[in-house]
Motif scaffolding. Structure first.
Motif, PDB file in Angstrom:
ATOM      1  N   THR A 156      -1.407   3.226  -2.573  1.00 17.01           N
ATOM      2  CA  THR A 156      -0.149   3.514  -3.265  1.00 17.01           C
ATOM      3  C   THR A 156      -0.443   4.216  -4.576  1.00 17.01           C
ATOM      4  OG1 THR A 156       1.941   2.612  -4.044  1.00 17.01           O
ATOM      5  CG2 THR A 156      -0.006   1.261  -4.405  1.00 17.01           C
ATOM      6  N   TYR A 157       0.464   5.107  -4.965  1.00 19.68           N
ATOM      7  CA  TYR A 157       0.300   5.877  -6.195  1.00 19.68           C
ATOM      8  C   TYR A 157       1.219   5.407  -7.313  1.00 19.68           C
ATOM      9  CZ  TYR A 157      -1.781   9.160  -2.852  1.00 19.68           C
ATOM     10  OH  TYR A 157      -2.532   9.738  -1.865  1.00 19.68           O
ATOM     11  N   SER A 158       2.103   4.450  -7.009  1.00 21.74           N
ATOM     12  CA  SER A 158       3.094   4.021  -7.992  1.00 21.74           C
ATOM     13  C   SER A 158       3.602   2.642  -7.624  1.00 21.74           C
ATOM     14  CB  SER A 158       4.257   5.016  -8.010  1.00 21.74           C
ATOM     15  OG  SER A 158       5.332   4.531  -8.774  1.00 21.74           O
ATOM     16  N   TRP A 169       4.814   0.404   8.715  1.00 26.29           N
ATOM     17  CA  TRP A 169       3.666   1.272   8.493  1.00 26.29           C
ATOM     18  C   TRP A 169       2.600   0.505   7.726  1.00 26.29           C
ATOM     19  CZ3 TRP A 169       3.040   6.746   9.232  1.00 26.29           C
ATOM     20  CH2 TRP A 169       4.107   7.369   9.895  1.00 26.29           C
ATOM     21  N   ASP A 170       1.336   0.816   7.979  1.00 26.81           N
ATOM     22  CA  ASP A 170       0.226   0.238   7.222  1.00 26.81           C
ATOM     23  C   ASP A 170       0.062   1.007   5.918  1.00 26.81           C
ATOM     24  OD1 ASP A 170      -0.372  -1.529   9.314  1.00 26.81           O
ATOM     25  OD2 ASP A 170      -1.728  -0.100  10.270  1.00 26.81           O
ATOM     26  N   ALA A 223       7.635   3.715  -1.953  1.00 28.65           N
ATOM     27  CA  ALA A 223       6.608   3.991  -2.954  1.00 28.65           C
ATOM     28  C   ALA A 223       5.732   5.149  -2.484  1.00 28.65           C
ATOM     29  CB  ALA A 223       5.766   2.744  -3.192  1.00 28.65           C
ATOM     30  N   PRO A 224       5.411   6.073  -3.388  1.00 26.14           N
ATOM     31  CA  PRO A 224       4.506   7.160  -3.018  1.00 26.14           C
ATOM     32  C   PRO A 224       3.135   6.593  -2.648  1.00 26.14           C
ATOM     33  CG  PRO A 224       5.402   7.472  -5.244  1.00 26.14           C
ATOM     34  CD  PRO A 224       5.842   6.134  -4.767  1.00 26.14           C
ATOM     35  N   GLY A 225       2.516   7.200  -1.653  1.00 22.05           N
ATOM     36  CA  GLY A 225       1.207   6.722  -1.251  1.00 22.05           C
ATOM     37  C   GLY A 225       0.777   7.279   0.083  1.00 22.05           C
ATOM     38  N   THR A 282       6.954  -0.727  -0.492  1.00 23.06           N
ATOM     39  CA  THR A 282       5.870  -0.307   0.402  1.00 23.06           C
ATOM     40  C   THR A 282       6.088  -0.832   1.817  1.00 23.06           C
ATOM     41  OG1 THR A 282       4.536  -2.220  -0.244  1.00 23.06           O
ATOM     42  CG2 THR A 282       4.157  -0.153  -1.455  1.00 23.06           C
ATOM     43  N   SER A 283       7.200  -1.506   2.031  1.00 22.64           N
ATOM     44  CA  SER A 283       7.555  -2.013   3.357  1.00 22.64           C
ATOM     45  C   SER A 283       8.374  -0.943   4.077  1.00 22.64           C
ATOM     46  CB  SER A 283       8.356  -3.309   3.216  1.00 22.64           C
ATOM     47  OG  SER A 283       8.741  -3.773   4.477  1.00 22.64           O
TER      48      SER A 283
END
Length: 177
Positions: A75-77, A70-71, A161-163, A82-83
Protein backbone atom coordinates in the motif's frame (compact mmCIF):
# COMPACT_ATOMS: atom_id res chain seq x y z
CA UNK A 1 -3.21 -4.36 -10.06
CA UNK A 2 -1.72 -7.67 -11.08
CA UNK A 3 -3.74 -10.64 -12.26
CA UNK A 4 -2.42 -14.19 -12.38
CA UNK A 5 -4.10 -16.87 -14.46
CA UNK A 6 -4.12 -20.46 -13.22
CA UNK A 7 -5.46 -23.58 -14.87
CA UNK A 8 -6.82 -26.62 -13.13
CA UNK A 9 -8.48 -29.73 -14.47
CA UNK A 10 -10.46 -32.67 -13.21
CA UNK A 11 -8.70 -36.01 -13.02
CA UNK A 12 -10.20 -38.97 -14.81
CA UNK A 13 -9.10 -41.90 -16.93
CA UNK A 14 -10.08 -39.87 -19.99
CA UNK A 15 -8.24 -37.02 -21.71
CA UNK A 16 -9.17 -33.71 -20.14
CA UNK A 17 -6.83 -30.81 -20.84
CA UNK A 18 -6.99 -27.03 -20.73
CA UNK A 19 -3.94 -25.26 -22.16
CA UNK A 20 -3.34 -21.53 -21.89
CA UNK A 21 -1.73 -20.34 -25.11
CA UNK A 22 -1.58 -16.59 -24.30
CA UNK A 23 -1.77 -14.25 -21.34
CA UNK A 24 -0.98 -15.78 -17.95
CA UNK A 25 0.31 -12.71 -16.06
CA UNK A 26 -1.58 -9.49 -16.72
CA UNK A 27 -1.17 -6.03 -15.21
CA UNK A 28 -3.63 -3.17 -15.12
CA UNK A 29 -2.29 0.38 -14.90
CA UNK A 30 -4.54 3.33 -14.09
CA UNK A 31 -3.32 6.83 -15.03
CA UNK A 32 -6.51 8.91 -14.95
CA UNK A 33 -9.59 9.31 -12.75
CA UNK A 34 -11.69 8.35 -15.77
CA UNK A 35 -9.90 4.99 -15.97
CA UNK A 36 -10.63 4.36 -12.27
CA UNK A 37 -14.32 5.19 -12.66
CA UNK A 38 -15.01 3.79 -16.15
CA UNK A 39 -12.59 0.86 -16.04
CA UNK A 40 -9.73 -0.47 -18.11
CA UNK A 41 -10.33 -3.30 -20.59
CA UNK A 42 -7.69 -5.80 -21.67
CA UNK A 43 -9.30 -7.28 -24.79
CA UNK A 44 -8.58 -10.89 -25.73
CA UNK A 45 -5.72 -10.89 -23.22
CA UNK A 46 -5.87 -14.62 -22.47
CA UNK A 47 -6.44 -17.49 -24.86
CA UNK A 48 -6.85 -21.15 -24.01
CA UNK A 49 -7.82 -24.41 -25.67
CA UNK A 50 -9.66 -27.49 -24.43
CA UNK A 51 -8.88 -31.05 -25.50
CA UNK A 52 -11.15 -33.73 -24.07
CA UNK A 53 -12.47 -37.19 -24.87
CA UNK A 54 -15.46 -36.81 -22.51
CA UNK A 55 -18.35 -34.39 -21.98
CA UNK A 56 -17.05 -31.47 -19.95
CA UNK A 57 -17.81 -28.46 -17.80
CA UNK A 58 -15.82 -25.23 -17.77
CA UNK A 59 -15.99 -22.78 -14.89
CA UNK A 60 -14.08 -19.80 -13.53
CA UNK A 61 -13.55 -18.09 -10.21
CA UNK A 62 -10.91 -16.26 -8.20
CA UNK A 63 -8.50 -17.55 -5.61
CA UNK A 64 -7.09 -15.24 -2.93
CA UNK A 65 -5.83 -15.46 0.65
CA UNK A 66 -9.08 -13.98 1.96
CA UNK A 67 -11.97 -15.38 -0.10
CA UNK A 68 -13.69 -12.73 -2.16
CA UNK A 69 -11.06 -10.00 -1.68
CA UNK A 70 -7.99 -8.98 -3.66
CA UNK A 71 -4.66 -9.76 -1.97
CA UNK A 72 -2.82 -6.63 -0.81
CA UNK A 73 0.84 -6.73 -1.84
CA UNK A 74 1.85 -3.17 -0.97
CA UNK A 75 0.00 0.00 0.00
CA UNK A 76 1.13 3.54 -0.76
CA UNK A 77 -1.24 5.40 1.57
CA UNK A 78 -3.39 4.96 4.65
CA UNK A 79 -6.38 6.65 3.02
CA UNK A 80 -9.09 4.44 1.56
CA UNK A 81 -9.86 0.82 2.32
CA UNK A 82 -7.62 -2.10 1.37
CA UNK A 83 -10.55 -4.52 1.43
CA UNK A 84 -11.29 -4.76 -2.30
CA UNK A 85 -13.93 -7.21 -3.57
CA UNK A 86 -12.92 -9.51 -6.44
CA UNK A 87 -16.17 -8.50 -8.16
CA UNK A 88 -14.57 -5.27 -9.48
CA UNK A 89 -12.93 -7.58 -12.05
CA UNK A 90 -15.21 -8.70 -14.85
CA UNK A 91 -14.44 -11.12 -17.66
CA UNK A 92 -15.93 -12.17 -20.96
CA UNK A 93 -14.89 -15.56 -22.34
CA UNK A 94 -15.76 -16.13 -26.00
CA UNK A 95 -15.25 -19.04 -28.33
CA UNK A 96 -15.43 -18.38 -32.08
CA UNK A 97 -18.73 -20.31 -32.11
CA UNK A 98 -20.15 -18.18 -29.24
CA UNK A 99 -20.67 -21.29 -27.10
CA UNK A 100 -20.11 -19.67 -23.69
CA UNK A 101 -23.20 -19.51 -21.50
CA UNK A 102 -22.02 -16.05 -20.39
CA UNK A 103 -22.39 -13.78 -23.42
CA UNK A 104 -21.20 -10.51 -21.88
CA UNK A 105 -18.89 -9.24 -19.14
CA UNK A 106 -19.72 -10.64 -15.70
CA UNK A 107 -18.24 -10.00 -12.26
CA UNK A 108 -15.97 -12.70 -10.91
CA UNK A 109 -16.61 -14.48 -7.62
CA UNK A 110 -14.52 -16.69 -5.37
CA UNK A 111 -13.86 -20.17 -6.82
CA UNK A 112 -16.05 -21.66 -4.07
CA UNK A 113 -19.03 -20.19 -6.00
CA UNK A 114 -17.74 -20.34 -9.59
CA UNK A 115 -19.42 -19.09 -12.74
CA UNK A 116 -19.99 -21.79 -15.35
CA UNK A 117 -19.02 -20.95 -18.92
CA UNK A 118 -19.99 -24.43 -20.15
CA UNK A 119 -22.25 -26.81 -18.21
CA UNK A 120 -23.35 -26.65 -14.59
CA UNK A 121 -22.98 -28.46 -11.27
CA UNK A 122 -25.46 -31.05 -12.58
CA UNK A 123 -24.86 -33.86 -15.05
CA UNK A 124 -25.70 -31.95 -18.24
CA UNK A 125 -26.98 -33.50 -21.41
CA UNK A 126 -24.46 -33.70 -24.24
CA UNK A 127 -24.76 -30.56 -26.37
CA UNK A 128 -23.23 -30.84 -29.84
CA UNK A 129 -23.69 -27.32 -31.18
CA UNK A 130 -24.50 -23.83 -30.01
CA UNK A 131 -24.43 -22.29 -26.55
CA UNK A 132 -23.15 -24.69 -23.90
CA UNK A 133 -21.48 -27.10 -26.34
CA UNK A 134 -19.72 -29.70 -24.18
CA UNK A 135 -19.04 -32.55 -26.62
CA UNK A 136 -15.65 -34.25 -26.63
CA UNK A 137 -13.21 -32.70 -29.07
CA UNK A 138 -10.00 -30.79 -29.58
CA UNK A 139 -9.08 -27.27 -30.69
CA UNK A 140 -7.74 -28.41 -34.08
CA UNK A 141 -10.81 -30.37 -35.18
CA UNK A 142 -13.30 -28.19 -33.25
CA UNK A 143 -11.87 -24.63 -33.18
CA UNK A 144 -15.30 -22.99 -32.86
CA UNK A 145 -16.12 -24.79 -29.62
CA UNK A 146 -12.78 -25.67 -28.02
CA UNK A 147 -10.84 -22.36 -28.21
CA UNK A 148 -11.60 -19.43 -25.92
CA UNK A 149 -10.48 -15.79 -25.77
CA UNK A 150 -10.85 -13.94 -22.48
CA UNK A 151 -11.21 -10.18 -22.06
CA UNK A 152 -10.94 -8.49 -18.67
CA UNK A 153 -12.51 -5.28 -17.38
CA UNK A 154 -11.32 -3.81 -14.09
CA UNK A 155 -13.25 -0.90 -12.55
CA UNK A 156 -11.87 -0.11 -9.09
CA UNK A 157 -13.44 3.30 -8.54
CA UNK A 158 -11.68 5.77 -6.22
CA UNK A 159 -12.52 4.48 -2.73
CA UNK A 160 -9.63 2.06 -2.32
CA UNK A 161 -6.16 2.69 -0.92
CA UNK A 162 -3.49 3.17 -3.58
CA UNK A 163 -1.18 0.20 -3.84
CA UNK A 164 -0.41 -3.10 -5.50
CA UNK A 165 -3.08 -5.78 -5.32
CA UNK A 166 -3.14 -9.28 -6.77
CA UNK A 167 -5.54 -12.15 -7.39
CA UNK A 168 -5.54 -15.42 -9.27
CA UNK A 169 -8.24 -16.28 -11.80
CA UNK A 170 -8.78 -20.04 -11.96
CA UNK A 171 -10.25 -21.65 -15.09
CA UNK A 172 -11.26 -25.27 -14.47
CA UNK A 173 -12.28 -27.91 -16.99
CA UNK A 174 -13.79 -31.02 -15.45
CA UNK A 175 -15.55 -34.12 -16.68
CA UNK A 176 -19.31 -33.63 -16.66
CA UNK A 177 -20.41 -36.15 -14.05
Amino acid sequence: MVLHITVSFGISAQTLNLEITKGTDLSFTFNTIRQYTSGVVLGNATEFTIDTTVDWDLYVGTETFSAGEWDLIETYSSSGTTSIPVSILEIRADSPGRTSQQSSFFALQDISTPTYLIGSTANDISIGTGVGTNDPGDPIADPFTHKFRVSYKLTPGINYAPGIYSLTVVFTVAEDL
